[in-house]
Design a protein around this motif. Sequence first.
Motif, short mmCIF file in Angstrom:
data_model
loop_
_atom_site.label_atom_id
_atom_site.label_comp_id
_atom_site.label_asym_id
_atom_site.label_seq_id
_atom_site.Cartn_x
_atom_site.Cartn_y
_atom_site.Cartn_z
N LYS A 75 113.57 50.45 87.74
CA LYS A 75 112.80 49.64 86.81
C LYS A 75 111.31 49.92 86.94
CE LYS A 75 115.87 45.71 86.33
NZ LYS A 75 115.97 44.26 86.43
N ALA A 78 108.94 48.32 89.68
CA ALA A 78 109.73 47.90 90.84
C ALA A 78 109.39 48.80 92.03
CB ALA A 78 111.22 47.99 90.53
N ASN A 79 109.30 48.21 93.20
CA ASN A 79 108.92 48.97 94.39
C ASN A 79 109.91 50.07 94.74
OD1 ASN A 79 106.58 47.54 94.74
ND2 ASN A 79 107.48 46.07 96.15
N SER A 81 111.50 52.01 92.54
CA SER A 81 111.60 53.06 91.53
C SER A 81 111.08 54.38 92.10
CB SER A 81 110.84 52.68 90.27
OG SER A 81 109.45 52.73 90.48
#
Length: 132
Positions: A75, A78-79, A81
């Motif tokens: 996403k 998002a961390n 990704s």
Amino acid sequence: MANMFILISKNNQYSKPMTQAEMKKELEGYINKESFGNLSQALNDVADGKGKATQPYTYPHGTENFPVLHASSGKIGANASISLFWYDKPRDKEKDHYIIAMGEHTTSTTYYLAHYGQTEGDFKLKKTIKLS
């Protein structure tokens, strides 16, 4: 020999050619375990020729400049990704994938090179890439 993956180091040196599995293991050393699944998917996209243009960016290899491609998984924002940046260089009937940076998708057109990058230039570690 099938398509191979080559990691360009921070001092612009090329790694030995690696299989996709070997490249995955190498890149896992730069990220948290939560990102491993997204790394796998991004590498699959590289191997399957599903890279997207990263305009206006190019990367020099010898006397040529190659268009940079990218593939992302996870996403936006998002961390966990993962976004990979690379260029393809033809070799006989195959092509090699030269990975130059790894980061995360921060918006639909920006990427933060949080995990891996060069010491200078457009793909410098901790730099933000904005697509045109």
